[in-house]
Design a protein around this motif. Sequence first.
Motif, PDB file in Angstrom:
ATOM      1  N   ALA A  16      -7.774 -46.965 -15.532  1.00  0.00           N
ATOM      2  CA  ALA A  16      -8.106 -46.570 -14.156  1.00  0.00           C
ATOM      3  C   ALA A  16      -7.273 -47.347 -13.149  1.00  0.00           C
ATOM      4  O   ALA A  16      -6.768 -46.773 -12.167  1.00  0.00           O
ATOM      5  CB  ALA A  16      -9.595 -46.795 -13.904  1.00  0.00           C
ATOM      6  N   MET A  17      -7.118 -48.638 -13.381  1.00  0.00           N
ATOM      7  CA  MET A  17      -6.319 -49.461 -12.476  1.00  0.00           C
ATOM      8  C   MET A  17      -4.850 -49.038 -12.493  1.00  0.00           C
ATOM      9  O   MET A  17      -4.188 -48.982 -11.454  1.00  0.00           O
ATOM     10  CB  MET A  17      -6.442 -50.934 -12.868  1.00  0.00           C
ATOM     11  CG  MET A  17      -7.786 -51.552 -12.563  1.00  0.00           C
ATOM     12  SD  MET A  17      -8.061 -51.766 -10.792  1.00  0.00           S
ATOM     13  CE  MET A  17      -6.933 -53.108 -10.447  1.00  0.00           C
ATOM     14  N   MET A  18      -4.337 -48.722 -13.669  1.00  0.00           N
ATOM     15  CA  MET A  18      -2.939 -48.318 -13.780  1.00  0.00           C
ATOM     16  C   MET A  18      -2.690 -47.000 -13.056  1.00  0.00           C
ATOM     17  O   MET A  18      -1.704 -46.843 -12.333  1.00  0.00           O
ATOM     18  CB  MET A  18      -2.538 -48.175 -15.251  1.00  0.00           C
ATOM     19  CG  MET A  18      -1.047 -47.910 -15.447  1.00  0.00           C
ATOM     20  SD  MET A  18      -0.580 -47.703 -17.180  1.00  0.00           S
ATOM     21  CE  MET A  18      -1.318 -46.098 -17.506  1.00  0.00           C
ATOM     22  N   ILE A  19      -3.606 -46.037 -13.221  1.00  0.00           N
ATOM     23  CA  ILE A  19      -3.467 -44.757 -12.533  1.00  0.00           C
ATOM     24  C   ILE A  19      -3.549 -44.957 -11.024  1.00  0.00           C
ATOM     25  O   ILE A  19      -2.792 -44.357 -10.250  1.00  0.00           O
ATOM     26  CB  ILE A  19      -4.547 -43.764 -13.005  1.00  0.00           C
ATOM     27  CG1 ILE A  19      -4.335 -43.428 -14.477  1.00  0.00           C
ATOM     28  CG2 ILE A  19      -4.530 -42.493 -12.167  1.00  0.00           C
ATOM     29  CD1 ILE A  19      -5.432 -42.554 -15.071  1.00  0.00           C
ATOM     30  N   SER A  20      -4.480 -45.811 -10.586  1.00  0.00           N
ATOM     31  CA  SER A  20      -4.647 -46.058  -9.152  1.00  0.00           C
ATOM     32  C   SER A  20      -3.397 -46.686  -8.547  1.00  0.00           C
ATOM     33  O   SER A  20      -2.937 -46.276  -7.467  1.00  0.00           O
ATOM     34  CB  SER A  20      -5.839 -46.982  -8.910  1.00  0.00           C
ATOM     35  OG  SER A  20      -7.025 -46.400  -9.368  1.00  0.00           O
ATOM     36  N   LEU A  21      -2.841 -47.681  -9.234  1.00  0.00           N
ATOM     37  CA  LEU A  21      -1.672 -48.385  -8.694  1.00  0.00           C
ATOM     38  C   LEU A  21      -0.403 -47.540  -8.779  1.00  0.00           C
ATOM     39  O   LEU A  21       0.260 -47.292  -7.770  1.00  0.00           O
ATOM     40  CB  LEU A  21      -1.479 -49.707  -9.444  1.00  0.00           C
ATOM     41  CG  LEU A  21      -2.454 -50.832  -9.102  1.00  0.00           C
ATOM     42  CD1 LEU A  21      -2.249 -52.005 -10.039  1.00  0.00           C
ATOM     43  CD2 LEU A  21      -2.273 -51.279  -7.660  1.00  0.00           C
ATOM     44  N   ALA A  75      -9.472 -46.622  -3.297  1.00  0.00           N
ATOM     45  CA  ALA A  75      -9.341 -45.915  -4.571  1.00  0.00           C
ATOM     46  C   ALA A  75      -9.516 -46.862  -5.753  1.00  0.00           C
ATOM     47  O   ALA A  75     -10.167 -46.528  -6.746  1.00  0.00           O
ATOM     48  CB  ALA A  75      -7.989 -45.215  -4.641  1.00  0.00           C
ATOM     49  N   MET A  76      -8.912 -48.057  -5.654  1.00  0.00           N
ATOM     50  CA  MET A  76      -9.021 -49.004  -6.768  1.00  0.00           C
ATOM     51  C   MET A  76     -10.451 -49.506  -6.941  1.00  0.00           C
ATOM     52  O   MET A  76     -10.919 -49.702  -8.068  1.00  0.00           O
ATOM     53  CB  MET A  76      -8.070 -50.183  -6.551  1.00  0.00           C
ATOM     54  CG  MET A  76      -6.633 -49.889  -6.908  1.00  0.00           C
ATOM     55  SD  MET A  76      -5.604 -51.372  -6.970  1.00  0.00           S
ATOM     56  CE  MET A  76      -5.641 -51.885  -5.260  1.00  0.00           C
ATOM     57  N   MET A  77     -11.149 -49.730  -5.826  1.00  0.00           N
ATOM     58  CA  MET A  77     -12.519 -50.238  -5.934  1.00  0.00           C
ATOM     59  C   MET A  77     -13.415 -49.259  -6.676  1.00  0.00           C
ATOM     60  O   MET A  77     -14.263 -49.652  -7.476  1.00  0.00           O
ATOM     61  CB  MET A  77     -13.085 -50.512  -4.531  1.00  0.00           C
ATOM     62  CG  MET A  77     -12.593 -51.796  -3.905  1.00  0.00           C
ATOM     63  SD  MET A  77     -13.560 -52.277  -2.466  1.00  0.00           S
ATOM     64  CE  MET A  77     -13.378 -50.866  -1.396  1.00  0.00           C
ATOM     65  N   THR A  78     -13.226 -47.971  -6.397  1.00  0.00           N
ATOM     66  CA  THR A  78     -14.098 -46.980  -7.030  1.00  0.00           C
ATOM     67  C   THR A  78     -13.575 -46.508  -8.380  1.00  0.00           C
ATOM     68  O   THR A  78     -14.362 -46.014  -9.191  1.00  0.00           O
ATOM     69  CB  THR A  78     -14.270 -45.762  -6.106  1.00  0.00           C
ATOM     70  OG1 THR A  78     -12.977 -45.284  -5.724  1.00  0.00           O
ATOM     71  CG2 THR A  78     -15.062 -46.116  -4.885  1.00  0.00           C
TER      72      THR A  78
END
Length: 368
Positions: free
Chosen positions: A283-288, A188-191
């Motif tokens: 995006a990173m914050m939502i993913s994590l 998820a984080m990669m994309t």
Amino acid sequence: MNRFIGFIKKEFYHILRDRRSLFILFGMPIVQVMLFGFAITNEINNVDIAILDHSKDVNTKEIINKIATSKYFSIKGFISHEDEIESTFKKGKIKAVLNFEKDFGKNLVTQKKATVQILTDATDPNTANTISNYVGSILQNYQQELNKGLNMPYQIVPKTRMVFNPELKSVYMFVPGVMTIILMLVSAMMTSISITKEKELGTMEILLVSPLNPIQVIVGKVVPYILLSIINAAVIILLSIFVFKMPVQGSLFLLGAESTLFIVNALSLGILISTISSTQQTAMMISLMGLMLPVILLSGFIFPISSMPLPLQLISNIIPAKWFIMILKGIMLKGVGLAYVWKETLILIGMTIFFIALSVKKYKIRLE
């Protein structure tokens, strides 16, 4: 000094106007406390069990009623033969089976001793051990009630057998869970930063004027990461087998296919996050924050979902990791085939299609 106070007021106004800042300051702590408070528990509630009663006498009926009226267990069925036990466990819903010996009540009166076997699904060793202890406590309480005023007390002997994990190895629980977390978060984080990176670098205009339609752009973003994540999954499975001695009782081909499906699901979720995020940082914050806590707490990886409040149980159904962990445990530990995990597979397929469709829709909206 007045300038300094004015500057502080400005910062307060800025924070209060920013909804994202307010959510981080007040929303996230509330959500985390609620999740940790209700999801993290070593207790069990409403665990589904089945009964195999060879005796069908007054004593076994009294014990069954005592178990049924407790808040810890929910009797979901009666089986008639020991050959049905394994298939009952493989379906994944039943977590324990109580096997009353033949002539249970008669043995209790004539020999002052009777045996009941407690079989538990030990793919989750902590829960299996807790179930065994709770059942043993109920049996001991019933025994004490029977022995009131008796000179020669009756003795009910519980015999516990842990199915699929007789040695109660914790690695049997952690490997499927850790594999799920790694594939979900990494994929998820990669994309999630892929499209937002295009926006920040200013290369989105190239995509706008390209002959590619939205679905082609979305698929094009996902395909490279699918191949890389499949390699990642293969490494995890090999480490599990050769380093941690994790058995794979079922089909390796089915395991690979289900892992690929989950990878596509996680990547499509990452693409969805990237389409609704304006920056890579968001995006990173939502993913994590948006994926890590639900995956760890609401997937059944560590804490039994059946013991959580009903609202959290319902929310857990929309967590893809929950269904993938059920599939992994079924294939690796129980040796089941597609006939036993078809429902979970269809749910993951449905979620994947939904994420991709929503990503395409959001992509269109942002580019028009």
